[in-house]
Design a protein around this motif. Structure first.
Motif, PDB file in Angstrom:
ATOM      1  N   THR A 128     -56.070  55.671  67.779  1.00 38.16           N
ATOM      2  CA  THR A 128     -56.086  56.233  66.428  1.00 38.16           C
ATOM      3  C   THR A 128     -55.882  57.743  66.484  1.00 38.16           C
ATOM      4  OG1 THR A 128     -58.496  56.454  66.464  1.00 38.16           O
ATOM      5  CG2 THR A 128     -57.601  54.417  65.555  1.00 38.16           C
ATOM      6  N   SER A 129     -55.628  58.258  67.675  1.00 36.67           N
ATOM      7  CA  SER A 129     -55.320  59.665  67.873  1.00 36.67           C
ATOM      8  C   SER A 129     -54.467  59.778  69.126  1.00 36.67           C
ATOM      9  CB  SER A 129     -56.605  60.494  68.013  1.00 36.67           C
ATOM     10  OG  SER A 129     -56.285  61.866  68.183  1.00 36.67           O
ATOM     11  N   GLY A 130     -54.016  60.995  69.398  1.00 33.98           N
ATOM     12  CA  GLY A 130     -53.244  61.234  70.601  1.00 33.98           C
ATOM     13  C   GLY A 130     -51.761  60.994  70.415  1.00 33.98           C
ATOM     14  N   ASN A 131     -50.988  61.379  71.431  1.00 33.66           N
ATOM     15  CA  ASN A 131     -49.527  61.254  71.381  1.00 33.66           C
ATOM     16  C   ASN A 131     -49.106  59.878  71.880  1.00 33.66           C
ATOM     17  OD1 ASN A 131     -49.388  63.846  70.401  1.00 33.66           O
ATOM     18  ND2 ASN A 131     -49.052  64.762  72.407  1.00 33.66           N
ATOM     19  N   CYS A 132     -49.398  58.894  71.053  1.00 32.36           N
ATOM     20  CA  CYS A 132     -49.154  57.503  71.397  1.00 32.36           C
ATOM     21  C   CYS A 132     -48.673  56.776  70.141  1.00 32.36           C
ATOM     22  CB  CYS A 132     -50.436  56.853  71.922  1.00 32.36           C
ATOM     23  SG  CYS A 132     -51.806  56.960  70.749  1.00 32.36           S
ATOM     24  N   ILE A 133     -48.441  55.483  70.258  1.00 34.21           N
ATOM     25  CA  ILE A 133     -48.066  54.684  69.087  1.00 34.21           C
ATOM     26  C   ILE A 133     -49.339  54.339  68.333  1.00 34.21           C
ATOM     27  CG2 ILE A 133     -46.952  52.576  68.291  1.00 34.21           C
ATOM     28  CD1 ILE A 133     -45.314  52.596  70.898  1.00 34.21           C
ATOM     29  N   ARG A 134     -49.434  54.819  67.105  1.00 34.29           N
ATOM     30  CA  ARG A 134     -50.632  54.620  66.294  1.00 34.29           C
ATOM     31  C   ARG A 134     -50.626  53.241  65.624  1.00 34.29           C
ATOM     32  NH1 ARG A 134     -52.806  59.736  64.772  1.00 34.29           N
ATOM     33  NH2 ARG A 134     -52.468  61.203  66.489  1.00 34.29           N
ATOM     34  N   ASN A 135     -51.616  53.021  64.785  1.00 31.49           N
ATOM     35  CA  ASN A 135     -51.757  51.774  64.038  1.00 31.49           C
ATOM     36  C   ASN A 135     -50.504  51.476  63.217  1.00 31.49           C
ATOM     37  OD1 ASN A 135     -53.076  49.529  62.850  1.00 31.49           O
ATOM     38  ND2 ASN A 135     -53.686  50.760  61.089  1.00 31.49           N
ATOM     39  N   THR A 136     -49.950  50.279  63.373  1.00 29.46           N
ATOM     40  CA  THR A 136     -48.824  49.854  62.549  1.00 29.46           C
ATOM     41  C   THR A 136     -49.354  49.456  61.172  1.00 29.46           C
ATOM     42  OG1 THR A 136     -47.523  49.092  64.430  1.00 29.46           O
ATOM     43  CG2 THR A 136     -46.978  48.157  62.289  1.00 29.46           C
ATOM     44  N   THR A 137     -48.811  50.057  60.133  1.00 26.61           N
ATOM     45  CA  THR A 137     -49.277  49.782  58.776  1.00 26.61           C
ATOM     46  C   THR A 137     -48.311  48.845  58.062  1.00 26.61           C
ATOM     47  OG1 THR A 137     -48.197  51.822  58.012  1.00 26.61           O
ATOM     48  CG2 THR A 137     -50.529  51.954  58.564  1.00 26.61           C
ATOM     49  N   THR A 138     -48.829  48.167  57.030  1.00 23.01           N
ATOM     50  CA  THR A 138     -48.027  47.217  56.278  1.00 23.01           C
ATOM     51  C   THR A 138     -48.319  47.323  54.789  1.00 23.01           C
ATOM     52  OG1 THR A 138     -49.683  45.450  56.398  1.00 23.01           O
ATOM     53  CG2 THR A 138     -48.067  45.538  58.177  1.00 23.01           C
ATOM     54  N   LYS A 175     -47.355  62.179  68.358  1.00 22.62           N
ATOM     55  CA  LYS A 175     -47.834  60.906  67.811  1.00 22.62           C
ATOM     56  C   LYS A 175     -46.674  60.137  67.173  1.00 22.62           C
ATOM     57  CE  LYS A 175     -49.322  63.362  63.642  1.00 22.62           C
ATOM     58  NZ  LYS A 175     -50.471  63.762  62.805  1.00 22.62           N
ATOM     59  N   PHE A 176     -46.823  58.819  67.103  1.00 22.65           N
ATOM     60  CA  PHE A 176     -45.721  57.979  66.651  1.00 22.65           C
ATOM     61  C   PHE A 176     -46.267  56.899  65.721  1.00 22.65           C
ATOM     62  CE2 PHE A 176     -42.024  55.302  66.746  1.00 22.65           C
ATOM     63  CZ  PHE A 176     -40.974  56.166  67.038  1.00 22.65           C
ATOM     64  N   LYS A 177     -45.625  56.771  64.551  1.00 22.01           N
ATOM     65  CA  LYS A 177     -46.154  55.874  63.518  1.00 22.01           C
ATOM     66  C   LYS A 177     -45.076  54.893  63.059  1.00 22.01           C
ATOM     67  CE  LYS A 177     -49.332  59.478  61.990  1.00 22.01           C
ATOM     68  NZ  LYS A 177     -49.762  60.369  60.882  1.00 22.01           N
ATOM     69  N   ILE A 178     -45.476  53.626  62.936  1.00 18.84           N
ATOM     70  CA  ILE A 178     -44.589  52.548  62.515  1.00 18.84           C
ATOM     71  C   ILE A 178     -45.179  51.900  61.269  1.00 18.84           C
ATOM     72  CG2 ILE A 178     -43.554  50.330  63.167  1.00 18.84           C
ATOM     73  CD1 ILE A 178     -43.837  51.194  66.103  1.00 18.84           C
ATOM     74  N   ALA A 179     -44.319  51.621  60.280  1.00 15.15           N
ATOM     75  CA  ALA A 179     -44.745  50.931  59.062  1.00 15.15           C
ATOM     76  C   ALA A 179     -43.789  49.791  58.778  1.00 15.15           C
ATOM     77  CB  ALA A 179     -44.797  51.900  57.882  1.00 15.15           C
ATOM     78  N   MET A 180     -44.313  48.717  58.154  1.00 16.76           N
ATOM     79  CA  MET A 180     -43.522  47.517  57.901  1.00 16.76           C
ATOM     80  C   MET A 180     -43.758  47.014  56.481  1.00 16.76           C
ATOM     81  SD  MET A 180     -44.458  45.310  61.312  1.00 16.76           S
ATOM     82  CE  MET A 180     -43.056  44.210  61.094  1.00 16.76           C
ATOM     83  N   THR A 181     -42.735  46.399  55.914  1.00 11.67           N
ATOM     84  CA  THR A 181     -42.906  45.671  54.666  1.00 11.67           C
ATOM     85  C   THR A 181     -42.055  44.412  54.709  1.00 11.67           C
ATOM     86  OG1 THR A 181     -42.744  45.758  52.252  1.00 11.67           O
ATOM     87  CG2 THR A 181     -41.076  46.970  53.482  1.00 11.67           C
ATOM     88  N   GLY A 182     -42.591  43.351  54.157  1.00 12.17           N
ATOM     89  CA  GLY A 182     -41.842  42.106  54.079  1.00 12.17           C
ATOM     90  C   GLY A 182     -41.176  41.902  52.744  1.00 12.17           C
ATOM     91  N   SER A 183     -41.212  42.926  51.904  1.00 16.37           N
ATOM     92  CA  SER A 183     -40.690  42.840  50.542  1.00 16.37           C
ATOM     93  C   SER A 183     -39.542  43.818  50.343  1.00 16.37           C
ATOM     94  CB  SER A 183     -41.810  43.165  49.540  1.00 16.37           C
ATOM     95  OG  SER A 183     -41.291  43.405  48.246  1.00 16.37           O
ATOM     96  N   PRO A 184     -38.600  43.519  49.442  1.00 14.57           N
ATOM     97  CA  PRO A 184     -37.569  44.517  49.115  1.00 14.57           C
ATOM     98  C   PRO A 184     -38.135  45.693  48.333  1.00 14.57           C
ATOM     99  CG  PRO A 184     -37.345  42.569  47.719  1.00 14.57           C
ATOM    100  CD  PRO A 184     -38.357  42.230  48.777  1.00 14.57           C
ATOM    101  N   ASN A 185     -39.329  45.517  47.769  1.00 15.60           N
ATOM    102  CA  ASN A 185     -40.017  46.603  47.067  1.00 15.60           C
ATOM    103  C   ASN A 185     -40.983  47.258  48.046  1.00 15.60           C
ATOM    104  OD1 ASN A 185     -38.914  45.996  44.347  1.00 15.60           O
ATOM    105  ND2 ASN A 185     -40.053  44.083  44.614  1.00 15.60           N
ATOM    106  N   ASP A 186     -40.636  48.464  48.459  1.00 15.73           N
ATOM    107  CA  ASP A 186     -41.370  49.109  49.540  1.00 15.73           C
ATOM    108  C   ASP A 186     -42.713  49.649  49.052  1.00 15.73           C
ATOM    109  OD1 ASP A 186     -42.248  50.453  51.754  1.00 15.73           O
ATOM    110  OD2 ASP A 186     -40.683  51.978  51.731  1.00 15.73           O
ATOM    111  N   ARG A 187     -43.788  49.011  49.496  1.00 17.86           N
ATOM    112  CA  ARG A 187     -45.139  49.479  49.184  1.00 17.86           C
ATOM    113  C   ARG A 187     -45.825  50.061  50.413  1.00 17.86           C
ATOM    114  NH1 ARG A 187     -44.613  44.703  45.850  1.00 17.86           N
ATOM    115  NH2 ARG A 187     -45.069  43.430  47.684  1.00 17.86           N
ATOM    116  N   ALA A 188     -45.056  50.292  51.481  1.00 18.16           N
ATOM    117  CA  ALA A 188     -45.628  50.807  52.727  1.00 18.16           C
ATOM    118  C   ALA A 188     -45.029  52.141  53.148  1.00 18.16           C
ATOM    119  CB  ALA A 188     -45.441  49.783  53.847  1.00 18.16           C
ATOM    120  N   ALA A 189     -44.198  52.743  52.296  1.00 13.73           N
ATOM    121  CA  ALA A 189     -43.591  54.051  52.572  1.00 13.73           C
ATOM    122  C   ALA A 189     -42.850  54.056  53.907  1.00 13.73           C
ATOM    123  CB  ALA A 189     -44.655  55.157  52.540  1.00 13.73           C
TER     124      ALA A 189
END
Length: 562
Positions: A128-138, A175-189
């Motif tokens: 949750t910190s550091g120069n790594c892959i952080r929590n993937t959000t959805t 730090k590196f952040k990944i976000a995902m959405t399964g919808s065409p309407n992006d609610r995960a920025a």
């Protein structure tokens, strides 16, 4: 009939590796904490160790950030967070834009005990910190939304497993952040993350992922660029690893302000980066990173839909309820999201009361939400990137009972998506990096627009507030953004207009000189009054009106013709 009588949803459970991994890390960090307390480690020596375990040193105390992978929790986990708030902190927690929770006042000596308590409910603070892959959000409505193509959480879980202590990506340039959405309407920025993933279908009808790269906020806000329009599930990890290797190889390490992948993409150009990624991908595609269909299916079973039952009530007359009970009607109108299953809905539990600190919840409130999730939402709840909570699977027949319980807990504000539903970072009240306070500004704005009728008249309007250029409050993508800056020892607040974190992504533009703190609510009121006076109808939202009118009328209203 309550959800608890219908059976519970299945959620991902730690396997033997997960359990051993978290237990080993907890024991290791407990030893490091003891060495710091004894003086064997200096703060400088301790810093990289604590950051690897989500422990920050803020302005007044340590802060512990706890991971909530892809924003999904069960009632047992939420009750544990309530217990930690009550036992080790000051009776509350702060939910963040990364779908995590922060405790702002833990004592260093208690951190090992807290981590042990978290491990007992399959939670931790690693990466949750550091120069790594952080929590993937959805998307907070993942697996429930009526407009969803696919539930992204099984793939998010696979990404979590792949990225946890990845030996090649533990010390990235930044730090590196990944976000995902399964919808065409992006609610995960997703377009404002280092990598954004959006579900897509190819010509054959197969489901895969659009891949966006190089988005981000902070000092240099940028909208991500589409690097690949379709990557199948089986090759997604290989493609992500290819991007990460290119970034790890070429990302700048000489200047932390230019170390994010967005700068690499901007300076080298998308086509150059894409060429490097595709060359890497050609080497690893079809190898050990290929996801076997049976493994994807196995993980997907952990996110199987709940045992929904046919419901006699499949819709609710919001207009009628608004006449009978206006507050309940507002809540139904704003805080209920359509569900893919007839007779069900998803509920946004607002953590944005008038005069409150956005994103904060008391231990008692967390217990209430846990109880409601267990009884009415198949033991499942979500944390949103907009700092609210969600009960994803509630029968329409149970909405009134849930509402009444939220009223008693002071969690029933019907303001989701309205002007008082602000994203706000902790600011100078807590953060050592901040230049200005954020929370008091948010509190005063909510008081200015406290009247429900006024909020309803304004409609969809997103305000986002940051206490420094790092943009933890996402001010760049607020319809109205507020940035606190330091000037001559004082606090000033710049206002930006026109930001948007959805699929119609845009970065807000600074409209003019900053305002002193006490003048910010009045400035926002002027902007709102200008919008209402110039909109074509009540259906034209603030962002639509701004895009039609441009900045000129808003700037003139704030500053005159100077």
């Amino acid at each position: 009939m309550t959800a608890s009588t219908l059976g519970r949803t299945v959620m991902y459970r730690y396997d033997e590796f997960d359990a051993a991994f978290v237990a080993g890390r907890t024991a290791q960090f407990a030893d490091q904490v003891q060495r710091r307390l004894s003086g064997e480690l200096s703060e400088d020596q301790f810093r990289p160790l604590r950051l690897m375990n989500g422990l920050y040193l803020q302005l007044h105390a340590y802060m512990l950030r706890i991971a909530v992978p892809y924003g999904t929790m069960n009632s047992r986990q939420m009750r544990k967070l309530a217990h930690i708030a009550r036992t080790y902190d000051r009776g509350y927690g702060h939910f963040t834009t990364r779908q995590n929770i922060q405790f702002n006042w833990p004592k260093l000596k208690d951190i090992p005990d807290i981590l042990g308590e978290l491990a007992s409910v399959e939670m931790h603070a690693i990466q949750t910190s550091g120069n790594c892959i952080r929590n993937t959000t959805t998307d907070q409505f993942a697996g429930a939304a009526a407009d969803e193509i696919i539930d992204p959480r099984p793939i998010a879980e696979i990404i979590r497993q792949w990225s946890s202590l990845h030996p090649e990506f533990t010390y990235l340039p930044r730090k590196f952040k990944i976000a995902m959405t399964g919808s065409p309407n992006d609610r995960a920025a997703i377009r404002f993350h280092d990598i954004g993933l959006q579900a897509a279908a190819n010509a054959a009808g197969d489901i895969g992922w659009e891949v966006w790269v190089g988005g981000g906020l902070g000092r240099t806000p940028m909208i991500g660029k589409l690097i690949n329009s379709f990557v199948p599930n089986e090759h997604l990890l290989a493609y992500l690893e290819s991007i990460m290797r290119v970034y790890n190889r070429y990302g700048r390490r000489d200047n932390k302000y230019k170390a994010r992948i967005k700068i690499l993409v901007h300076e080298e150009g998308l086509e150059t980066i894409k060429g490097q990624v595709e060359a890497e991908f050609a080497e690893v595609r079809g190898g050990v990173l290929t996801l076997p269909a049976d493994e994807v299916d196995r993980i997907t079973t952990y996110f199987a839909p709940p045992a929904f039952k046919a419901q006699s009530a499949e819709k609710i007359d919001v207009a009628y309820q608004s006449i009978i009970d206006p507050a309940y009607g507002r809540w139904l109108d704003n805080n209920i999201n359509s569900h893919r299953e007839p007779g069900y809905a998803s509920i946004t539990v607002s953590l944005k009361p008038v005069g409150g600190a956005p994103g904060d919840a008391t231990d008692a409130q967390m217990d209430v939400v846990a109880d409601l999730a267990e009884r009415y939402s198949f033991d499942e709840l979500r944390v949103t990137h907009e700092q609210n909570l969600v009960l994803p699977h509630v029968a329409i027949a149970d909405l009134r009972a849930v509402y009444d319980a939220l009223v008693a807990a002071k969690l029933a504000d019907g303001n989701a998506g309205l002007i008082t539903d602000m994203i706000c970072c902790p600011g100078l009240d807590f953060c050592a990096l901040a230049n200005a306070r954020s929370i008091p500004i948010a509190q005063e704005i909510t008081r200015t627009f406290a009247a429900p009728e006024r909020q309803a008249e304004i409609g969809d309007l997103k305000i986002k507030i940051s206490g420094c250029i790092n943009a933890c409050g996402h001010h760049h993508v607020g319809h109205i953004g507020i940035l606190g800056v330091e000037k001559k020892g004082g606090e000033l607040y710049q206002i930006t207009l026109g930001g948007d974190a959805t699929e119609a992504a845009s970065v807000g533009k600074i409209i003019g000189p900053g305002f002193e703190a006490e003048k910010v609510p009045g400035a926002i009121e002027t902007l709102v009054d200008t919008y209402i006076a110039k909109r074509t109808s009540a259906e034209e939202t603030f962002i639509q009106a701004y895009r039609r009118l441009g900045e000129a009328p808003f700037k003139e209203a704030l500053y005159g013709n100077a």
